[in-house]
Motif scaffolding. Structure first.
Motif, PDB file in Angstrom:
ATOM      1  N   GLU A 156     -99.732 -26.314  19.344  1.00 55.73           N
ATOM      2  CA  GLU A 156    -100.098 -25.193  20.215  1.00 55.73           C
ATOM      3  C   GLU A 156    -100.691 -24.039  19.400  1.00 55.73           C
ATOM      4  N   GLN A 157    -100.062 -23.715  18.281  1.00 56.18           N
ATOM      5  CA  GLN A 157    -100.565 -22.658  17.405  1.00 56.18           C
ATOM      6  C   GLN A 157    -101.928 -23.043  16.818  1.00 56.18           C
ATOM      7  N   LEU A 158    -102.049 -24.300  16.422  1.00 58.94           N
ATOM      8  CA  LEU A 158    -103.303 -24.796  15.866  1.00 58.94           C
ATOM      9  C   LEU A 158    -104.429 -24.641  16.877  1.00 58.94           C
ATOM     10  N   ARG A 159    -104.188 -25.085  18.109  1.00 58.77           N
ATOM     11  CA  ARG A 159    -105.229 -24.998  19.146  1.00 58.77           C
ATOM     12  C   ARG A 159    -105.569 -23.545  19.486  1.00 58.77           C
ATOM     13  N   ALA A 160    -104.583 -22.681  19.509  1.00 54.44           N
ATOM     14  CA  ALA A 160    -104.836 -21.266  19.808  1.00 54.44           C
ATOM     15  C   ALA A 160    -105.692 -20.629  18.715  1.00 54.44           C
ATOM     16  N   GLN A 161    -105.372 -20.914  17.464  1.00 54.38           N
ATOM     17  CA  GLN A 161    -106.145 -20.328  16.369  1.00 54.38           C
ATOM     18  C   GLN A 161    -107.539 -20.948  16.277  1.00 54.38           C
ATOM     19  N   TRP A 162    -107.658 -22.233  16.583  1.00 50.53           N
ATOM     20  CA  TRP A 162    -108.971 -22.891  16.614  1.00 50.53           C
ATOM     21  C   TRP A 162    -109.839 -22.234  17.693  1.00 50.53           C
TER      22      TRP A 162
ATOM     23  N   MET B 275    -102.960 -13.387  12.539  1.00 49.94           N
ATOM     24  CA  MET B 275    -103.430 -13.895  11.260  1.00 49.94           C
ATOM     25  C   MET B 275    -103.497 -15.420  11.307  1.00 49.94           C
ATOM     26  N   GLN B 276    -104.620 -15.962  10.872  1.00 52.84           N
ATOM     27  CA  GLN B 276    -104.792 -17.408  10.913  1.00 52.84           C
ATOM     28  C   GLN B 276    -104.086 -18.086   9.739  1.00 52.84           C
ATOM     29  N   HIS B 277    -103.673 -19.324   9.985  1.00 51.32           N
ATOM     30  CA  HIS B 277    -103.022 -20.131   8.961  1.00 51.32           C
ATOM     31  C   HIS B 277    -104.021 -20.346   7.812  1.00 51.32           C
ATOM     32  N   PRO B 278    -103.609 -20.145   6.547  1.00 50.26           N
ATOM     33  CA  PRO B 278    -104.538 -20.253   5.419  1.00 50.26           C
ATOM     34  C   PRO B 278    -105.206 -21.624   5.297  1.00 50.26           C
ATOM     35  N   ARG B 279    -104.489 -22.682   5.590  1.00 48.09           N
ATOM     36  CA  ARG B 279    -105.093 -24.021   5.484  1.00 48.09           C
ATOM     37  C   ARG B 279    -106.143 -24.212   6.569  1.00 48.09           C
ATOM     38  N   LEU B 280    -105.871 -23.689   7.773  1.00 46.77           N
ATOM     39  CA  LEU B 280    -106.849 -23.777   8.850  1.00 46.77           C
ATOM     40  C   LEU B 280    -108.089 -22.959   8.495  1.00 46.77           C
ATOM     41  N   LEU B 281    -107.902 -21.780   7.920  1.00 45.80           N
ATOM     42  CA  LEU B 281    -109.040 -20.969   7.483  1.00 45.80           C
ATOM     43  C   LEU B 281    -109.896 -21.723   6.471  1.00 45.80           C
ATOM     44  N   SER B 282    -109.263 -22.424   5.566  1.00 43.80           N
ATOM     45  CA  SER B 282    -109.977 -23.213   4.569  1.00 43.80           C
ATOM     46  C   SER B 282    -110.793 -24.321   5.230  1.00 43.80           C
ATOM     47  N   ILE B 283    -110.213 -24.994   6.203  1.00 45.50           N
ATOM     48  CA  ILE B 283    -110.918 -26.054   6.927  1.00 45.50           C
ATOM     49  C   ILE B 283    -112.122 -25.472   7.669  1.00 45.50           C
TER      50      ILE B 283
ATOM     51  N   LEU C 246    -101.714 -33.435  11.805  1.00 46.15           N
ATOM     52  CA  LEU C 246    -100.639 -32.451  11.783  1.00 46.15           C
ATOM     53  C   LEU C 246     -99.302 -33.164  11.943  1.00 46.15           C
ATOM     54  N   GLY C 247     -98.466 -33.059  10.935  1.00 41.77           N
ATOM     55  CA  GLY C 247     -97.151 -33.686  10.992  1.00 41.77           C
ATOM     56  C   GLY C 247     -96.231 -32.953  11.953  1.00 41.77           C
ATOM     57  N   GLU C 248     -95.401 -33.714  12.659  1.00 45.54           N
ATOM     58  CA  GLU C 248     -94.537 -33.079  13.666  1.00 45.54           C
ATOM     59  C   GLU C 248     -93.439 -32.213  13.059  1.00 45.54           C
ATOM     60  N   LEU C 249     -93.214 -32.273  11.755  1.00 43.84           N
ATOM     61  CA  LEU C 249     -92.241 -31.395  11.105  1.00 43.84           C
ATOM     62  C   LEU C 249     -92.897 -30.156  10.501  1.00 43.84           C
ATOM     63  N   HIS C 250     -94.212 -30.103  10.513  1.00 46.61           N
ATOM     64  CA  HIS C 250     -94.904 -28.946   9.938  1.00 46.61           C
ATOM     65  C   HIS C 250     -94.559 -27.708  10.756  1.00 46.61           C
ATOM     66  N   PRO C 251     -94.280 -26.587  10.120  1.00 44.73           N
ATOM     67  CA  PRO C 251     -93.910 -25.374  10.867  1.00 44.73           C
ATOM     68  C   PRO C 251     -95.034 -24.834  11.756  1.00 44.73           C
ATOM     69  N   PHE C 252     -96.269 -25.185  11.461  1.00 44.88           N
ATOM     70  CA  PHE C 252     -97.421 -24.783  12.268  1.00 44.88           C
ATOM     71  C   PHE C 252     -97.621 -25.875  13.314  1.00 44.88           C
ATOM     72  N   ASN C 253     -97.341 -25.587  14.585  1.00 47.26           N
ATOM     73  CA  ASN C 253     -97.378 -26.640  15.596  1.00 47.26           C
ATOM     74  C   ASN C 253     -98.746 -26.767  16.264  1.00 47.26           C
TER      75      ASN C 253
END
Length: 103
Positions: free
Chosen positions: A34-40, A1-9, A25-32
C-alpha cells in the motif's frame, strides 16, 4: 518522504521510456504494498503501470530446522514452539523487471 530504495529505482528509470515496471517486495519488508503504491502514485512515474510481485516469507527454525511461513509475522516455530528463526525469504525490495516502450 519517499522510501530511499524506491527513489533510487525511480531515478534509474527516469531517463527511459517505460511501459510498465515490476517491483519485488517481500511480505516481511517494513515498507508494504500500500505504501509502495501510494509513493509510486505521487512520483514522476505515476502514469507508468506498476506491478508488485509479493514474495512469500519463509523462515527456518534454529532449533528443529523446520521451514515455515510466518503467518501474522510470528516469531515462534509452529513445529516445535521455540523462538528464534532465520529468515530465508520475505525481506526483499528490488526492481524485478522493466518493460520499455520499444519492446
Amino acid at each position: 518522504m519517499q522510501h530511499p530504495r524506491l527513489l533510487s529505482i525511480i531515478d534509474q528509470l527516469a531517463s527511459k521510456p517505460v511501459r510498465s515496471v515490476t517491483i519485488a517486495l517481500g511480505e516481511l519488508h517494513p515498507f508494504n504494498e500500500e505504501q509502495l503504491r501510494a509513493q509510486w502514485g505521487a512520483s514522476r512515474l505515476a502514469a507508468t503501470p506498476l506491478h508488485v510481485h509479493v514474495i512469500r516469507a519463509e523462515q527456518q527454525c534454529m532449533v528443529c530446522f523446520g521451514k515455515y511461513h510466518p503467518a501474522q509475522k510470528e516469531t515462534s516455530c509452529p513445529i516445535c514452539g521455540s523462538v528464534g528463526a532465520k529468515i530465508l525469504a520475505g525481506e526483499e525490495f528490488y526492481l524485478e523487471s522493466v518493460e520499455e516502450e520499444n519492446e
